[in-house]
Scaffold this motif. Sequence first.
Motif, PDB file in Angstrom:
ATOM      1  N   GLN A 111       0.846  -1.186   0.000  1.00 39.16           N
ATOM      2  CA  GLN A 111       0.000   0.000   0.000  1.00 39.16           C
ATOM      3  C   GLN A 111       0.886   1.242   0.000  1.00 39.16           C
ATOM      4  N   THR A 112       0.297   2.396  -0.298  1.00 40.10           N
ATOM      5  CA  THR A 112       1.098   3.618  -0.415  1.00 40.10           C
ATOM      6  C   THR A 112       0.477   4.782   0.346  1.00 40.10           C
ATOM      7  N   PHE A 113       1.358   5.629   0.870  1.00 39.70           N
ATOM      8  CA  PHE A 113       0.998   6.952   1.366  1.00 39.70           C
ATOM      9  C   PHE A 113       1.801   7.977   0.566  1.00 39.70           C
ATOM     10  N   ASP A 114       1.131   9.029   0.130  1.00 36.94           N
ATOM     11  CA  ASP A 114       1.792  10.217  -0.392  1.00 36.94           C
ATOM     12  C   ASP A 114       1.285  11.380   0.453  1.00 36.94           C
ATOM     13  N   ILE A 115       2.169  11.903   1.286  1.00 39.55           N
ATOM     14  CA  ILE A 115       1.777  12.873   2.309  1.00 39.55           C
ATOM     15  C   ILE A 115       2.512  14.187   2.076  1.00 39.55           C
ATOM     16  N   THR A 116       1.763  15.277   2.088  1.00 36.25           N
ATOM     17  CA  THR A 116       2.355  16.614   1.998  1.00 36.25           C
ATOM     18  C   THR A 116       2.085  17.346   3.303  1.00 36.25           C
ATOM     19  N   LEU A 117       3.143  17.852   3.923  1.00 36.14           N
ATOM     20  CA  LEU A 117       3.015  18.601   5.173  1.00 36.14           C
ATOM     21  C   LEU A 117       3.683  19.957   5.011  1.00 36.14           C
ATOM     22  N   VAL A 118       2.884  21.024   5.158  1.00 32.66           N
ATOM     23  CA  VAL A 118       3.381  22.396   5.080  1.00 32.66           C
ATOM     24  C   VAL A 118       2.857  23.134   6.308  1.00 32.66           C
ATOM     25  N   GLY A 119       3.752  23.503   7.211  1.00 34.83           N
ATOM     26  CA  GLY A 119       3.301  24.055   8.485  1.00 34.83           C
ATOM     27  C   GLY A 119       2.509  22.998   9.227  1.00 34.83           C
ATOM     28  N   ARG A 120       1.254  23.324   9.548  1.00 36.26           N
ATOM     29  CA  ARG A 120       0.357  22.340  10.159  1.00 36.26           C
ATOM     30  C   ARG A 120      -0.589  21.706   9.139  1.00 36.26           C
ATOM     31  N   ILE A 121      -0.524  22.136   7.904  1.00 37.85           N
ATOM     32  CA  ILE A 121      -1.498  21.710   6.902  1.00 37.85           C
ATOM     33  C   ILE A 121      -1.023  20.430   6.226  1.00 37.85           C
ATOM     34  N   VAL A 122      -1.874  19.404   6.263  1.00 38.56           N
ATOM     35  CA  VAL A 122      -1.500  18.097   5.741  1.00 38.56           C
ATOM     36  C   VAL A 122      -2.501  17.624   4.698  1.00 38.56           C
ATOM     37  N   THR A 123      -1.968  16.954   3.680  1.00 33.90           N
ATOM     38  CA  THR A 123      -2.774  16.231   2.700  1.00 33.90           C
ATOM     39  C   THR A 123      -2.263  14.799   2.656  1.00 33.90           C
ATOM     40  N   VAL A 124      -3.185  13.843   2.750  1.00 32.36           N
ATOM     41  CA  VAL A 124      -2.819  12.428   2.722  1.00 32.36           C
ATOM     42  C   VAL A 124      -3.501  11.759   1.540  1.00 32.36           C
ATOM     43  N   VAL A 125      -2.692  11.192   0.654  1.00 34.43           N
ATOM     44  CA  VAL A 125      -3.188  10.378  -0.459  1.00 34.43           C
ATOM     45  C   VAL A 125      -2.811   8.939  -0.139  1.00 34.43           C
ATOM     46  N   ALA A 126      -3.807   8.091   0.041  1.00 32.70           N
ATOM     47  CA  ALA A 126      -3.569   6.690   0.390  1.00 32.70           C
ATOM     48  C   ALA A 126      -4.060   5.801  -0.745  1.00 32.70           C
ATOM     49  N   ASN A 127      -3.176   4.950  -1.225  1.00 34.22           N
ATOM     50  CA  ASN A 127      -3.517   4.032  -2.317  1.00 34.22           C
ATOM     51  C   ASN A 127      -4.152   4.763  -3.499  1.00 34.22           C
ATOM     52  N   GLY A 128      -3.609   5.958  -3.783  1.00 36.42           N
ATOM     53  CA  GLY A 128      -4.023   6.723  -4.953  1.00 36.42           C
ATOM     54  C   GLY A 128      -5.227   7.613  -4.762  1.00 36.42           C
ATOM     55  N   LYS A 129      -5.828   7.624  -3.563  1.00 41.00           N
ATOM     56  CA  LYS A 129      -7.010   8.450  -3.320  1.00 41.00           C
ATOM     57  C   LYS A 129      -6.730   9.471  -2.220  1.00 41.00           C
ATOM     58  N   THR A 130      -7.158  10.710  -2.449  1.00 40.54           N
ATOM     59  CA  THR A 130      -6.975  11.764  -1.451  1.00 40.54           C
ATOM     60  C   THR A 130      -8.012  11.580  -0.350  1.00 40.54           C
ATOM     61  N   ILE A 131      -7.542  11.241   0.849  1.00 41.91           N
ATOM     62  CA  ILE A 131      -8.466  10.964   1.956  1.00 41.91           C
ATOM     63  C   ILE A 131      -8.464  12.067   3.012  1.00 41.91           C
ATOM     64  N   ILE A 132      -7.418  12.895   3.038  1.00 41.61           N
ATOM     65  CA  ILE A 132      -7.365  14.088   3.881  1.00 41.61           C
ATOM     66  C   ILE A 132      -6.785  15.197   3.010  1.00 41.61           C
ATOM     67  N   CYS A 133      -7.497  16.312   2.889  1.00 40.53           N
ATOM     68  CA  CYS A 133      -7.084  17.355   1.948  1.00 40.53           C
ATOM     69  C   CYS A 133      -6.924  18.698   2.658  1.00 40.53           C
ATOM     70  N   ASN A 134      -5.685  19.163   2.755  1.00 38.33           N
ATOM     71  CA  ASN A 134      -5.383  20.488   3.304  1.00 38.33           C
ATOM     72  C   ASN A 134      -6.064  20.740   4.652  1.00 38.33           C
ATOM     73  N   GLN A 135      -5.877  19.805   5.574  1.00 42.24           N
ATOM     74  CA  GLN A 135      -6.446  19.932   6.909  1.00 42.24           C
ATOM     75  C   GLN A 135      -5.362  20.301   7.917  1.00 42.24           C
ATOM     76  N   GLU A 136      -5.746  21.044   8.949  1.00 43.48           N
ATOM     77  CA  GLU A 136      -4.796  21.453   9.973  1.00 43.48           C
ATOM     78  C   GLU A 136      -4.635  20.362  11.030  1.00 43.48           C
ATOM     79  N   ILE A 137      -3.394  20.027  11.350  1.00 41.78           N
ATOM     80  CA  ILE A 137      -3.111  19.139  12.478  1.00 41.78           C
ATOM     81  C   ILE A 137      -3.010  20.018  13.723  1.00 41.78           C
TER      82      ILE A 137
END
Length: 323
Positions: A259-285
């Motif tokens: 399986q795959t994760f493609d994760i972008t983290l900028v400041g507190r803002i995160v985007t998580v793409v899991a197995n080719g699908k965006t499941i968390i989009c520009n959300q604050e941690i």
Amino acid sequence: MNRKCIIAGLICCMGLGMANSSNVMGQVAAIKADAVKGGSLIGRWDIKVNENVTEKPSWLEVELSGFHTLVGRFVSTGGSARPISKVTFDNGKFSFSIPPQWESEDKDLSLEGTLTAAGISGTIHTSSGQTYAFTGVKAPDLIRTSVPVWGKPVRLFNGKDLSGWKALGENQWIVKDGILTSPHSGANLISEQTFTDFKLHVEFRYQKNSNSGVYLRGRYETQIIDNPKTEHPSSHLFGGIYGFLVPNEMVVLNPGQWQTFDITLVGRIVTVVANGKTIICNQEIPGITGGALDSNEGEPGPIYFQGDHGPIEFRNIVITPAK
């Protein structure tokens, strides 16, 4: 009563309702933190707990509910964020209690603290009856004012050995057939390099009923767990930012599959793409998750893989840091 009177009455009532609603909203909008008892406590706090001379991270968020009630969330040195139904505050002193989470005891965890210009400090009484001192400072906002410029991709795992990585404790991690492998529960694995903002690609595989995680900057866990595809998404299940952010879809595959994760983290803002699908989009941690290495949120941190919850394999670990 004629029709005109009825209509006029309805319009009058609607007007009064709108006026009252507007007045209430005006009152809410006018509330400022410094006008509320304990208002200086409102916000997020990065905490350090002294557990038997060992410093462990924790986190607190205090919010205003309505006109004067303080509520919040708390991340202890283990587990995930828990709601606080009420934070009491009087003359610079504050306190709250929360029920057990993963603890086996039935006793509530309680915290008593003092707010000063330098931050917060006090004691935590655990469900097991231990008492520890803590200190805390306001957490940084980590707001970025410009779009990141990405550097060159860096391959964090060479496919041959553990160069560039270190185990926290007795090491069970090995490299087998070009795959970074933890064959059984043991130490967590941490990259020697640290990062601020980045894009991370990682591929992983686990056995049935296993559990792991990818910690961003060593503080924010993206959950890896063998849960059924039919499970409703949760921050504690596959792809969630543990205890905080819920994926919009359950995209987990079967155990034994890569399986795959493609994760972008900028400041507190995160985007998580899991197995080719965006499941968390520009959300604050909001803050650190349980198991974080530290609570120094303003500093760069490593990538760390959880190895203490079951067998796990990783490959093709590539990070693209911001310049």
